[in-house]
Design a protein around this motif. Structure first.
Motif, PDB file in Angstrom:
ATOM      1  N   TYR A   1      57.494  -1.284  -6.758  1.00 22.23           N
ATOM      2  CA  TYR A   1      57.340  -2.602  -5.855  1.00 22.23           C
ATOM      3  C   TYR A   1      57.597  -3.542  -7.018  1.00 22.23           C
ATOM      4  O   TYR A   1      56.923  -3.878  -7.900  1.00 22.23           O
ATOM      5  CB  TYR A   1      55.881  -2.577  -5.482  1.00 22.23           C
ATOM      6  CG  TYR A   1      55.502  -1.401  -4.298  1.00 22.23           C
ATOM      7  CD1 TYR A   1      56.257  -1.592  -3.297  1.00 22.23           C
ATOM      8  CD2 TYR A   1      54.530  -0.618  -4.325  1.00 22.23           C
ATOM      9  CE1 TYR A   1      55.992  -0.431  -2.171  1.00 22.23           C
ATOM     10  CE2 TYR A   1      54.447   0.512  -3.705  1.00 22.23           C
ATOM     11  CZ  TYR A   1      55.053   0.466  -2.440  1.00 22.23           C
ATOM     12  OH  TYR A   1      54.681   1.230  -1.514  1.00 22.23           O
ATOM     13  N   LEU A   2      58.818  -4.395  -6.596  1.00 22.15           N
ATOM     14  CA  LEU A   2      59.196  -5.395  -7.526  1.00 22.15           C
ATOM     15  C   LEU A   2      58.255  -6.580  -7.469  1.00 22.15           C
ATOM     16  O   LEU A   2      57.940  -7.034  -8.374  1.00 22.15           O
ATOM     17  CB  LEU A   2      60.715  -5.782  -7.243  1.00 22.15           C
ATOM     18  CG  LEU A   2      61.676  -4.602  -7.475  1.00 22.15           C
ATOM     19  CD1 LEU A   2      63.074  -5.336  -7.285  1.00 22.15           C
ATOM     20  CD2 LEU A   2      61.592  -4.154  -8.770  1.00 22.15           C
TER      21      LEU A   2
ATOM     22  N   HIS B   1      56.166  -2.595   2.094  1.00 25.79           N
ATOM     23  CA  HIS B   1      56.543  -1.376   1.869  1.00 25.79           C
ATOM     24  C   HIS B   1      57.865  -0.911   1.506  1.00 25.79           C
ATOM     25  O   HIS B   1      58.732  -0.105   1.868  1.00 25.79           O
ATOM     26  CB  HIS B   1      56.089  -0.252   2.899  1.00 25.79           C
ATOM     27  CG  HIS B   1      54.657  -0.375   3.483  1.00 25.79           C
ATOM     28  ND1 HIS B   1      53.622   0.074   2.803  1.00 25.79           N
ATOM     29  CD2 HIS B   1      54.325  -0.874   4.700  1.00 25.79           C
ATOM     30  CE1 HIS B   1      52.584  -0.216   3.257  1.00 25.79           C
ATOM     31  NE2 HIS B   1      52.874  -0.735   4.345  1.00 25.79           N
ATOM     32  N   LYS B   2      58.579  -2.042   0.733  1.00 25.93           N
ATOM     33  CA  LYS B   2      59.813  -2.049   0.512  1.00 25.93           C
ATOM     34  C   LYS B   2      59.966  -1.466  -1.019  1.00 25.93           C
ATOM     35  O   LYS B   2      59.381  -2.136  -1.846  1.00 25.93           O
ATOM     36  CB  LYS B   2      60.398  -3.364   0.523  1.00 25.93           C
ATOM     37  CG  LYS B   2      61.943  -3.583   0.040  1.00 25.93           C
ATOM     38  CD  LYS B   2      62.393  -5.075  -0.208  1.00 25.93           C
ATOM     39  CE  LYS B   2      63.715  -5.153  -0.594  1.00 25.93           C
ATOM     40  NZ  LYS B   2      63.988  -6.544  -1.067  1.00 25.93           N
ATOM     41  N   LEU B   3      60.612  -0.286  -1.056  1.00 28.28           N
ATOM     42  CA  LEU B   3      60.597   0.194  -2.515  1.00 28.28           C
ATOM     43  C   LEU B   3      62.121   0.047  -3.063  1.00 28.28           C
ATOM     44  O   LEU B   3      62.956   0.032  -2.395  1.00 28.28           O
ATOM     45  CB  LEU B   3      60.594   1.872  -2.355  1.00 28.28           C
ATOM     46  CG  LEU B   3      59.085   2.264  -2.064  1.00 28.28           C
ATOM     47  CD1 LEU B   3      58.938   3.737  -1.695  1.00 28.28           C
ATOM     48  CD2 LEU B   3      58.109   1.835  -3.389  1.00 28.28           C
TER      49      LEU B   3
ATOM     50  N   PHE C   1      55.272  -5.529  -9.450  1.00 27.71           N
ATOM     51  CA  PHE C   1      53.819  -5.508  -9.099  1.00 27.71           C
ATOM     52  C   PHE C   1      53.137  -4.074  -9.215  1.00 27.71           C
ATOM     53  O   PHE C   1      52.068  -4.011  -9.583  1.00 27.71           O
ATOM     54  CB  PHE C   1      53.954  -5.850  -7.302  1.00 27.71           C
ATOM     55  CG  PHE C   1      52.601  -5.639  -6.751  1.00 27.71           C
ATOM     56  CD1 PHE C   1      51.689  -6.621  -6.667  1.00 27.71           C
ATOM     57  CD2 PHE C   1      52.278  -4.370  -5.970  1.00 27.71           C
ATOM     58  CE1 PHE C   1      50.511  -6.452  -6.068  1.00 27.71           C
ATOM     59  CE2 PHE C   1      51.103  -4.276  -5.453  1.00 27.71           C
ATOM     60  CZ  PHE C   1      50.292  -5.093  -5.385  1.00 27.71           C
ATOM     61  N   GLY C   2      54.216  -3.138  -8.623  1.00 29.59           N
ATOM     62  CA  GLY C   2      53.611  -1.822  -8.982  1.00 29.59           C
ATOM     63  C   GLY C   2      54.557  -0.656  -8.622  1.00 29.59           C
ATOM     64  O   GLY C   2      55.608  -0.915  -8.667  1.00 29.59           O
ATOM     65  N   TYR C   3      54.106   0.519  -8.123  1.00 27.38           N
ATOM     66  CA  TYR C   3      55.026   1.524  -7.827  1.00 27.38           C
ATOM     67  C   TYR C   3      54.253   2.450  -6.909  1.00 27.38           C
ATOM     68  O   TYR C   3      53.068   2.362  -6.582  1.00 27.38           O
ATOM     69  CB  TYR C   3      55.475   2.534  -8.979  1.00 27.38           C
ATOM     70  CG  TYR C   3      54.152   3.214  -9.939  1.00 27.38           C
ATOM     71  CD1 TYR C   3      54.337   4.499  -9.656  1.00 27.38           C
ATOM     72  CD2 TYR C   3      53.639   2.473 -10.626  1.00 27.38           C
ATOM     73  CE1 TYR C   3      53.339   5.083 -10.396  1.00 27.38           C
ATOM     74  CE2 TYR C   3      52.504   3.187 -11.637  1.00 27.38           C
ATOM     75  CZ  TYR C   3      52.373   4.623 -11.321  1.00 27.38           C
ATOM     76  OH  TYR C   3      51.500   5.325 -11.688  1.00 27.38           O
ATOM     77  N   ARG C   4      55.161   3.247  -6.141  1.00 29.21           N
ATOM     78  CA  ARG C   4      54.405   4.388  -5.407  1.00 29.21           C
ATOM     79  C   ARG C   4      55.113   5.715  -5.840  1.00 29.21           C
ATOM     80  O   ARG C   4      56.423   5.938  -6.344  1.00 29.21           O
ATOM     81  CB  ARG C   4      55.246   4.174  -3.870  1.00 29.21           C
ATOM     82  CG  ARG C   4      54.645   5.188  -2.914  1.00 29.21           C
ATOM     83  CD  ARG C   4      54.950   4.958  -1.421  1.00 29.21           C
ATOM     84  NE  ARG C   4      54.379   5.737  -0.219  1.00 29.21           N
ATOM     85  CZ  ARG C   4      53.076   5.605  -0.120  1.00 29.21           C
ATOM     86  NH1 ARG C   4      52.201   4.752  -0.629  1.00 29.21           N
ATOM     87  NH2 ARG C   4      52.705   6.523   0.812  1.00 29.21           N
ATOM     88  N   GLU C   5      54.085   6.670  -5.854  1.00 26.01           N
ATOM     89  CA  GLU C   5      54.331   8.018  -6.353  1.00 26.01           C
ATOM     90  C   GLU C   5      53.656   9.085  -5.659  1.00 26.01           C
ATOM     91  O   GLU C   5      52.401   8.781  -5.457  1.00 26.01           O
ATOM     92  CB  GLU C   5      54.050   8.195  -7.968  1.00 26.01           C
ATOM     93  CG  GLU C   5      54.377   9.384  -8.504  1.00 26.01           C
ATOM     94  CD  GLU C   5      54.180   9.410 -10.044  1.00 26.01           C
ATOM     95  OE1 GLU C   5      55.134   9.454 -10.854  1.00 26.01           O
ATOM     96  OE2 GLU C   5      53.087   9.331 -10.447  1.00 26.01           O
ATOM     97  N   ASN C   6      54.304  10.084  -4.915  1.00 23.23           N
ATOM     98  CA  ASN C   6      53.568  10.963  -4.457  1.00 23.23           C
ATOM     99  C   ASN C   6      52.694  10.377  -3.448  1.00 23.23           C
ATOM    100  O   ASN C   6      51.431  10.954  -3.138  1.00 23.23           O
ATOM    101  CB  ASN C   6      52.762  11.889  -5.274  1.00 23.23           C
ATOM    102  CG  ASN C   6      53.664  12.697  -6.472  1.00 23.23           C
ATOM    103  OD1 ASN C   6      54.837  12.994  -6.191  1.00 23.23           O
ATOM    104  ND2 ASN C   6      53.404  12.763  -7.636  1.00 23.23           N
TER     105      ASN C   6
ATOM    106  N   TYR D   1      50.257   2.150  -6.703  1.00 21.61           N
ATOM    107  CA  TYR D   1      49.874   1.818  -7.936  1.00 21.61           C
ATOM    108  C   TYR D   1      50.026   0.429  -7.997  1.00 21.61           C
ATOM    109  O   TYR D   1      51.046  -0.117  -7.714  1.00 21.61           O
ATOM    110  CB  TYR D   1      50.307   2.735  -9.230  1.00 21.61           C
ATOM    111  CG  TYR D   1      49.843   4.216  -8.898  1.00 21.61           C
ATOM    112  CD1 TYR D   1      48.467   4.558  -9.691  1.00 21.61           C
ATOM    113  CD2 TYR D   1      50.331   5.045  -8.169  1.00 21.61           C
ATOM    114  CE1 TYR D   1      48.261   5.886  -9.400  1.00 21.61           C
ATOM    115  CE2 TYR D   1      50.167   6.205  -7.943  1.00 21.61           C
ATOM    116  CZ  TYR D   1      49.004   6.839  -8.677  1.00 21.61           C
ATOM    117  OH  TYR D   1      48.608   7.905  -8.672  1.00 21.61           O
ATOM    118  N   ARG D   2      49.395  -0.360  -8.700  1.00 16.45           N
ATOM    119  CA  ARG D   2      49.476  -1.818  -9.155  1.00 16.45           C
ATOM    120  C   ARG D   2      49.708  -1.776 -10.707  1.00 16.45           C
ATOM    121  O   ARG D   2      48.357  -1.225 -11.239  1.00 16.45           O
ATOM    122  CB  ARG D   2      48.408  -2.421  -8.442  1.00 16.45           C
ATOM    123  CG  ARG D   2      48.636  -4.095  -8.619  1.00 16.45           C
ATOM    124  CD  ARG D   2      47.545  -4.880  -8.149  1.00 16.45           C
ATOM    125  NE  ARG D   2      47.677  -6.022  -8.753  1.00 16.45           N
ATOM    126  CZ  ARG D   2      46.526  -7.160  -8.572  1.00 16.45           C
ATOM    127  NH1 ARG D   2      45.521  -6.545  -7.685  1.00 16.45           N
ATOM    128  NH2 ARG D   2      46.719  -8.110  -9.209  1.00 16.45           N
TER     129      ARG D   2
END
Length: 191
Positions: A32-33, A41-43, A82-87, A91-92
């Motif tokens: 997440y930029l 929810h834009k990865l 900002f963070g990321y998405r994993e599994n 996360y932030r």
């Protein structure tokens, strides 16, 4: 003809559903930029091309994320993300640390595993944090921080002080309501 149409519609629905599920699975990991990307929810960098990967560098709280996309390696500072998405978990980032976002109702609850010295060496201990909004500062979940962050919500502050004897009690979970007790108090305070 009617006997043919019904099975055909069923097949189309199944194929369409599988396509949507497959695309959602392909988009399960990425960065997440910005805060708005998280809300929408834009990865970014969520490609599933073989060889593409994202390395978060959480060990010793590294300050960069490495992205390998289409064979090109790129380093991005965590403070620019900002963070990321994993599994299927979000996360932030804050101060080069990754915080798992695990409850977003009313205000945000996070967890972070922190190495803590124990009798037989350092072991990870899960610590709970919060923020009033997803783009506000992450604070340790303590009564003092709740008082400061929710300074104008007297009802919530007073209920927290009355219900919880110490900071460790703030993470009590109500199995019957399927939520944290502090969230229940917050919801009641804004009605």
């Amino acid at each position: 003809m009617k006997k043919f149409i019904l099975p055909m519609i069923t097949v189309i629905i199944l194929v369409f559903g599988f396509t949507i599920k497959s695309n959602a699975q392909k988009q399960s990991n990425g960065l997440y930029l910005t805060y708005n990307d998280y809300l929408n929810h834009k990865l970014s960098y969520s490609s599933v091309v073989k060889g593409d990967k994202i390395a978060i560098h959480d060990f010793l709280e590294g300050n960069t994320v490495t992205v390998i996309s289409n064979g090109a390696k790129q380093m991005i500072a965590k403070k620019e993300l900002f963070g990321y998405r994993e599994n299927n978990h979000d996360y932030r980032f804050q101060d080069n640390k990754s915080y798992l976002i695990f409850d977003t109702a009313g205000f945000y609850l996070y967890s972070h595993d922190k190495l803590t010295q124990q009798a037989k060496g350092a072991k990870p201990v899960t610590t709970i944090y919060f923020s009033t909004k997803a783009d506000k500062g992450i604070l340790l979940l303590t009564q003092e921080n709740i008082d400061k962050a929710f300074a104008m919500n007297y009802k919530f502050k007073n209920r927290v002080q009355a219900e919880f004897e110490n900071d460790n009690d703030l993470t009590e979970y109500d199995d019957s309501l399927n939520q944290y007790k502090i969230k229940e108090l917050y919801t009641e305070s804004v009605k």
